[in-house]
Enzyme design. Sequence first.
Site, PDB file in Angstrom:
ATOM      1  N   TYR D  91      46.690  40.447  36.501  1.00 15.37           N
ATOM      2  CA  TYR D  91      47.514  40.366  37.783  1.00 15.37           C
ATOM      3  C   TYR D  91      47.413  39.911  39.348  1.00 15.37           C
ATOM      4  O   TYR D  91      45.807  40.096  38.885  1.00 15.37           O
ATOM      5  CB  TYR D  91      47.316  42.485  37.485  1.00 15.37           C
ATOM      6  CG  TYR D  91      48.318  42.876  38.283  1.00 15.37           C
ATOM      7  CD1 TYR D  91      49.968  43.026  38.545  1.00 15.37           C
ATOM      8  CD2 TYR D  91      48.490  43.777  39.572  1.00 15.37           C
ATOM      9  CE1 TYR D  91      50.373  44.498  38.746  1.00 15.37           C
ATOM     10  CE2 TYR D  91      48.679  44.272  40.499  1.00 15.37           C
ATOM     11  CZ  TYR D  91      50.150  44.573  39.690  1.00 15.37           C
ATOM     12  OH  TYR D  91      51.114  45.331  40.882  1.00 15.37           O
ATOM     13  N   SER D 187      44.998  41.176  29.738  1.00 16.78           N
ATOM     14  CA  SER D 187      45.632  42.653  31.012  1.00 16.78           C
ATOM     15  C   SER D 187      46.588  41.997  31.064  1.00 16.78           C
ATOM     16  O   SER D 187      47.136  42.601  29.932  1.00 16.78           O
ATOM     17  CB  SER D 187      44.893  42.323  32.986  1.00 16.78           C
ATOM     18  OG  SER D 187      44.638  43.585  33.175  1.00 16.78           O
ATOM     19  N   GLN D 188      46.873  42.041  32.320  1.00 16.69           N
ATOM     20  CA  GLN D 188      48.537  42.121  33.033  1.00 16.69           C
ATOM     21  C   GLN D 188      49.027  41.329  31.253  1.00 16.69           C
ATOM     22  O   GLN D 188      50.285  41.261  30.650  1.00 16.69           O
ATOM     23  CB  GLN D 188      49.090  41.600  33.756  1.00 16.69           C
ATOM     24  CG  GLN D 188      50.048  40.838  34.058  1.00 16.69           C
ATOM     25  CD  GLN D 188      50.957  41.344  35.550  1.00 16.69           C
ATOM     26  OE1 GLN D 188      51.264  41.537  36.616  1.00 16.69           O
ATOM     27  NE2 GLN D 188      50.184  39.731  35.337  1.00 16.69           N
ATOM     28  N   ASP D 273      35.718  50.106  30.776  1.00 10.77           N
ATOM     29  CA  ASP D 273      36.899  49.647  31.683  1.00 10.77           C
ATOM     30  C   ASP D 273      37.810  50.720  32.686  1.00 10.77           C
ATOM     31  O   ASP D 273      38.329  51.734  32.206  1.00 10.77           O
ATOM     32  CB  ASP D 273      37.874  48.914  30.678  1.00 10.77           C
ATOM     33  CG  ASP D 273      39.040  48.555  31.041  1.00 10.77           C
ATOM     34  OD1 ASP D 273      39.454  48.294  32.279  1.00 10.77           O
ATOM     35  OD2 ASP D 273      39.539  47.357  30.718  1.00 10.77           O
ATOM     36  N   HIS D 303      36.664  45.747  32.346  1.00  9.70           N
ATOM     37  CA  HIS D 303      37.457  45.187  32.567  1.00  9.70           C
ATOM     38  C   HIS D 303      37.300  43.900  31.674  1.00  9.70           C
ATOM     39  O   HIS D 303      38.460  43.056  31.616  1.00  9.70           O
ATOM     40  CB  HIS D 303      38.099  45.508  33.700  1.00  9.70           C
ATOM     41  CG  HIS D 303      40.048  44.872  33.223  1.00  9.70           C
ATOM     42  ND1 HIS D 303      40.601  45.449  32.673  1.00  9.70           N
ATOM     43  CD2 HIS D 303      40.223  44.535  34.402  1.00  9.70           C
ATOM     44  CE1 HIS D 303      42.011  44.909  32.493  1.00  9.70           C
ATOM     45  NE2 HIS D 303      41.808  44.425  33.225  1.00  9.70           N
TER      46      HIS D 303
END
Lengths: 330, 330, 330, 330, 330, 330
Positions: D91, D187-188, D273, D303
């Site tokens: 992101y 992640s994204q 996370d 994360h």
Amino acid sequence: MLTDWPLDTLRDYRPARTEPDDFDDFWAATTGEAAAAAWPARLEPYDAGLATVEVYDVTFAGHAGQPVRGWLLLPRHRSGPLPCVVEYIGYGSGRGLPHDWLFWSAAGYAHLVMDTRGQGAAGSLTGDTPDPDPSGAPQANGFLTRGVTDPARYYYRRVFSDAVRAVETARLIPQVDPTRIVVAGGSQGGGIALAAAGLLDGLAGVLADVPFLCHFRRAVDVTDAGPYGELGSYLQTRRDEVDQVFHTLGYFDGLNFAARITAPVLVSVALMDRICPPSTVFAAYHHCSSADKDIVVWPYNGHEGGAAFQRVEQLRWLGKRVPVGASGTS
Amino acid sequence: MLTDWPLDTLRDYRPARTEPDDFDDFWAATTGEAAAAAWPARLEPYDAGLATVEVYDVTFAGHAGQPVRGWLLLPRHRSGPLPCVVEYIGYGSGRGLPHDWLFWSAAGYAHLVMDTRGQGAAGSLTGDTPDPDPSGAPQANGFLTRGVTDPARYYYRRVFSDAVRAVETARLIPQVDPTRIVVAGGSQGGGIALAAAGLLDGLAGVLADVPFLCHFRRAVDVTDAGPYGELGSYLQTRRDEVDQVFHTLGYFDGLNFAARITAPVLVSVALMDRICPPSTVFAAYHHCSSADKDIVVWPYNGHEGGAAFQRVEQLRWLGKRVPVGASGTS
Amino acid sequence: MLTDWPLDTLRDYRPARTEPDDFDDFWAATTGEAAAAAWPARLEPYDAGLATVEVYDVTFAGHAGQPVRGWLLLPRHRSGPLPCVVEYIGYGSGRGLPHDWLFWSAAGYAHLVMDTRGQGAAGSLTGDTPDPDPSGAPQANGFLTRGVTDPARYYYRRVFSDAVRAVETARLIPQVDPTRIVVAGGSQGGGIALAAAGLLDGLAGVLADVPFLCHFRRAVDVTDAGPYGELGSYLQTRRDEVDQVFHTLGYFDGLNFAARITAPVLVSVALMDRICPPSTVFAAYHHCSSADKDIVVWPYNGHEGGAAFQRVEQLRWLGKRVPVGASGTS
Amino acid sequence: MLTDWPLDTLRDYRPARTEPDDFDDFWAATTGEAAAAAWPARLEPYDAGLATVEVYDVTFAGHAGQPVRGWLLLPRHRSGPLPCVVEYIGYGSGRGLPHDWLFWSAAGYAHLVMDTRGQGAAGSLTGDTPDPDPSGAPQANGFLTRGVTDPARYYYRRVFSDAVRAVETARLIPQVDPTRIVVAGGSQGGGIALAAAGLLDGLAGVLADVPFLCHFRRAVDVTDAGPYGELGSYLQTRRDEVDQVFHTLGYFDGLNFAARITAPVLVSVALMDRICPPSTVFAAYHHCSSADKDIVVWPYNGHEGGAAFQRVEQLRWLGKRVPVGASGTS
Amino acid sequence: MLTDWPLDTLRDYRPARTEPDDFDDFWAATTGEAAAAAWPARLEPYDAGLATVEVYDVTFAGHAGQPVRGWLLLPRHRSGPLPCVVEYIGYGSGRGLPHDWLFWSAAGYAHLVMDTRGQGAAGSLTGDTPDPDPSGAPQANGFLTRGVTDPARYYYRRVFSDAVRAVETARLIPQVDPTRIVVAGGSQGGGIALAAAGLLDGLAGVLADVPFLCHFRRAVDVTDAGPYGELGSYLQTRRDEVDQVFHTLGYFDGLNFAARITAPVLVSVALMDRICPPSTVFAAYHHCSSADKDIVVWPYNGHEGGAAFQRVEQLRWLGKRVPVGASGTS
Amino acid sequence: MLTDWPLDTLRDYRPARTEPDDFDDFWAATTGEAAAAAWPARLEPYDAGLATVEVYDVTFAGHAGQPVRGWLLLPRHRSGPLPCVVEYIGYGSGRGLPHDWLFWSAAGYAHLVMDTRGQGAAGSLTGDTPDPDPSGAPQANGFLTRGVTDPARYYYRRVFSDAVRAVETARLIPQVDPTRIVVAGGSQGGGIALAAAGLLDGLAGVLADVPFLCHFRRAVDVTDAGPYGELGSYLQTRRDEVDQVFHTLGYFDGLNFAARITAPVLVSVALMDRICPPSTVFAAYHHCSSADKDIVVWPYNGHEGGAAFQRVEQLRWLGKRVPVGASGTS
């Protein structure tokens, strides 16, 4: 990191003072009123479970005769009257318990710790003295703006008046040598000590560490941390009272008390102090009228200042001016 | 706000312990090695400017005979040997200056403050004891992970070994009654006190406030504040050493020492403590084997715990078990 | 926002340097001792699962002959000896895994990544090199104050000595052209690169991004973030060691190394960097003696500086001075 | 510290999915529209100054034929078509520069990095792909709520459609073996990879690290950090759109894509996370239909998850399923 | 605490302006295009449940004829056309609900609140106006960098164009006296008001509180808080677009609009404002060409400025220039 | 993110109440004393510059006859007596200026805003009512612990007594219909409204948004934010007063007032509220005795709750129960 000017600039900083015309009258009336209302202090022996220290739970007549609590600690083994350190306390805390205050009696001094009225409910030490009959005017958090629109009702009028009375109380304690009284304190306690020293004659010494309550206008411009931030919050909200507030504070600014101090003074200042910015401390120090004054600079410290290292400086400094003396303990 | 379970849950929390098979052998070897390398302590009179307290700058043989510093404070007026509080220090700080430690001698006890090796350079009190010859293995900030991959080289092996030696040193001090030694400390000091108490016989009491170094696995799951956070950082980085690290910590977990304590124990715990979460303290307390144990719960406090109020509890508790006695002071 | 002076002021900032008289002797002794203790480096092929890169797990004789780890990455397809970038690592991290370091070999250079002793346990990359036999003196968190009271035992003496040895190791690697060695690094790595470049002759280039370890006195006045903040914590606690600490740091200040650099230098600086304030970087840059020097200013960046954009600058800059050459790869 | 349930609870967490009835139709229409509008990708050689990597600046037809940028990295020395990793980005970042993406080509794979439309202006990596013709409806910061009231205009419809097109683009690249395509991301990027894997047949593998875009309802209840916090802000403001928003998100929830995945899947999750809470990741993993699936748990990580350690896991895992092969490089 | 220079310095701060040569042409084309695309506004009675206020839900032709929403509030009891305050809204918020805007109608003015396109999804007030057809170029969080590389596509071109159209819409409302239009707003709203006032003739007054969108270069150097921080993030990431971005912003800088304002202006500024630093506000004020201008300084306030106290100032100031008049209400 | 239990748990949460035996006597005495000391309210016309609103500066006899300020706002155009909303204010703020309170009069209601004694010096709105003659006992920041050791001297005794008197004052205002009085407020104002509603008969409605002053024991366990945090600080310091404090608070707990409410009640609660945790609000709601009660849940909001959206709910809800009526305005 530095929170204010570098040391060279601080060393040269001598701002003008702003003082109300009736400053001396105001304080003469205040201390006179307190003296008139005074009654004999009560000293009740207190069992703190301490073998080497004699402890008294003190109640004395403070501002307007209102009762103020304190602890008197005396080295249990002593001979003759002792020099006495009258200590004022940092913001938010009260007198706590006797074993919070073992230093000066261990060093051989009588030690009178004055509770700060109304404080001691959200700091590290509890307090036992109410602040009766404040104006109750709207105030920001804390005590710095309690009654700040009116010099006569301002919180620190009562506190400084208590502080003077604490010294006068100490002078009448049989175990204390009334000619050897030192006022002392850190942060708020340092500010109170400066005020007391400006209002009293005949003190043997003044120990003011990282003092609060000095040079308010600069303080709120330089920091929003700690209790000066309460003043900022007040001015932020009550935009129409700015002049009135600073007028009141003129009666309470450490710069104005410093200008009246004649006793020997030892100040300390920390260059990384965000709570009591060093320019406000140097301003007070530079206005101090005492012929015997010195300032200890802690270049890498915040508001904790010299801590135990400053105690060592104070022991040395006092040792030359107000020694415990051979007869101080046995 | 609560930082862990509510009190009812804490009261029932008795997690299983994880203990290496050779736990006792490991510690017998460690303390034996230290005893073998010991040399007579040096007690040098120290002028701290204190009238009521006699101060000695102590250097004793710690782990593997390495020199460890300390302060010995004695009430200047006394008669006969005194019971002695051996105190260990909170994380980051060292022994500071003698006037940082006035409580127990003022209460009439001999007081030996043990410096924590390597610490005292970024806390509130300075230290004077190096930690020579650590493994130098990569470590996170602080001391909790210094040498953590190897029980033999782990930092707290040396510290706990020092702590045992401090008691043994105290037992040989002429002014101390060797049958009345109490170990004490808060936070890291409390964790060290539990360890010393698990390794030593014949102690008269154990005072452990909000102890650190207990129940590591839960600690890192519950908090990332304070020194437990250093362990979290280590495990976050060195992902392949998790088992190895917890294996090492099995030799150092307060739960395993608690299970070996037989002396009277007074623990304190704070329910809003983010640094030493209360479940880790209750776990240690519940595993404590002592027949005479109690826990003081401070429901609205953080890591400061009971502070001066806890001192009062301790004076009372010790007064029944290790009184200073009529002859303690004169 | 700007964290230091505006660019115009920075461009003119040329503070005086403070250098111990025996600076050169100190370092000659240090590097001489390391050279004397050196043994042949071990290069073990390492299966990192990489198709285009040949990886060696390197162990070389660092300071005082102590083993230091590193990675050597070579483009698998090459012809003849390659120019080599010797890279030092940012604070807290270690050498990590080979695939953390793919840039320079992809660009056709040999690439030797030196592990930083003791680090790599709480950063983003793990480390594999212990820092054996430190003094163990009390220290603040991290590495900046490890042994800081004694130049001979100070942590960065060993690290800078390792750094020199890393270059000397690279010069003996068969696949490397010993006349085309570049030292490089960001933050701590940049500070180490400046030190190595000040201690070594014959380097083909120096790449120092947002370098740390420069102009310590100003750094602690300007920032309390990042590793300089560790020094601040130390001085805050150990108030009596200020002069001693800065005396030690005089042997390790990037300004003093910069004044000895003659190789071509490319520095980068970020005006919004709170970790390594730009005035400390410009001070080093301005003292740099190199006839071929340049500085890239990133006006809107923090400590990340130019990141990948700076890599492009470096490729261009190196391309003119230390090209991989037609024969560099096949 | 743990940011969600303990591992035992997570292992058992299988929440119900909420899926719009026309989920498959919606996506069939979307991908069909994109396929219909597709035009041949442009691959322009790009001089990144890299010796071992051949780089192409890719522009392909994404959602609705809109141009999407990417980097294609190929090991310069190779023989025959390569398996290809199609990677999606975290992101805020865009495709950056080619040397930001050296891992998969170094490992011998073809590597297509897809720019994320509209992103790359406030993360660590710049982007080069606009997101033309969004609805422009009021949105919170970031991209998670761009067009969120209408599935047809929602931002991730375009992104997921791009992601499918990226794989289809890769399949037509001559240097790529179209039967050995792996989608990957963290992640994204992990969330996009799950979506692409749910929409595409014939993938050789799916690598999803700490995936975002899963189980939105729980996510906003558990965290206000990171991009899920943007959704919270939106719902906080636009109180009357809660149902509408979650209806839209039903078309984009990783749980619904996971239920359609048949390719081999390797997920990773971190128990500390706060950005992508582990319960949301386990929920997706548990709904994953793949017969060959595994999850790597990083118990002490935030994360960042496994970072380089996870790369090693992925190399091993891919090595068994999509090996580069002896002929992969020369 | 002060967030910028002290007041004396601010009073003297007159930085040079940077203005593109075609500034006037650019805006003439923009407003001309909007005028050409305009269609009659729709005013639909809206039942807000308010007894004293007549409310209309307004939709007018904004930039390029795109529909923009607003609220029109009229005192229900009135006689004859009213002077009208056209108000623009602070960053992040939209027009909210009519009862969020009761002040000006209660004071007897017609009040047109213009929704800010695309905003109102993460502030305190919701919005109802999309921002159709933005470029979709990569952008940082928020709106300040939406399309910032191209003046023609930059977000605030559309917003300022809307703002001009809002005034033109107000002039055609039957209940409004077109000769007595005042533009107003705080923060972003203040910046928009300055822009509208620079682009429009014949305004009766301009009220700009702590205006945003002024003196961008200094703003990003002085603060990283609030929306200026978004610009900082953008420049931090897209290092190669710095000149391009500031070139675009030259068309949108409040300093350039201020230089064109001839209507009476009342600005307010707060010296402890971290969001819109006072130097940026004074710069705009000093460049203001109006013969009738004044600035209210709030020395102890942050971005909230004078709040209700400033409303009083505005009522007084408007009362002298744009009074409601005896006939304003009945 | 959720700051307390999930909604299902909250819906079932019905904790036991703790009520002093003399609760009713205590309050009967308090309100009786206030009634006995009452004097006729003064309503002075105030020129707020508002055309549609008639404003009076109100001074009425509050607790013990002490003067309390307020604003009365009336729609200027009306016919016959109006229903009246008596509003109490959130923590820290005072009555501010009349134009801070335009909603209810705009909706056609009479609106009496009661200043909160002593407050209004550090919030967003200034206050004009002192709190004369508090006990002055040590207190934490703010008002929640002012006099908390003694029910008779506790701050909220005076405030709740003022609140009852405000309603009684409203009932005597000629323009108000005494049978249609509604009490209202958010946060502290909501807590005061619940108290007033528990102490008064004949109210037409109660509007309590995210009410404060409910279920103190749980509140301090769940949050340390906002004013409940002041109570936590107090208990943290004054460890020996815990029982005494909670005994006092038993007289002031919203749960006990709720159990006495018979008027129609509309409560609102926010599930992401850290200031007034939802469990404390649901506890009050569940104990509410009213036959006509409802609660509006804002699942994604913090302490701002429904804001303008909640105003709409209130208008609807009041419209059915306390309509302005056809004759309310003309």
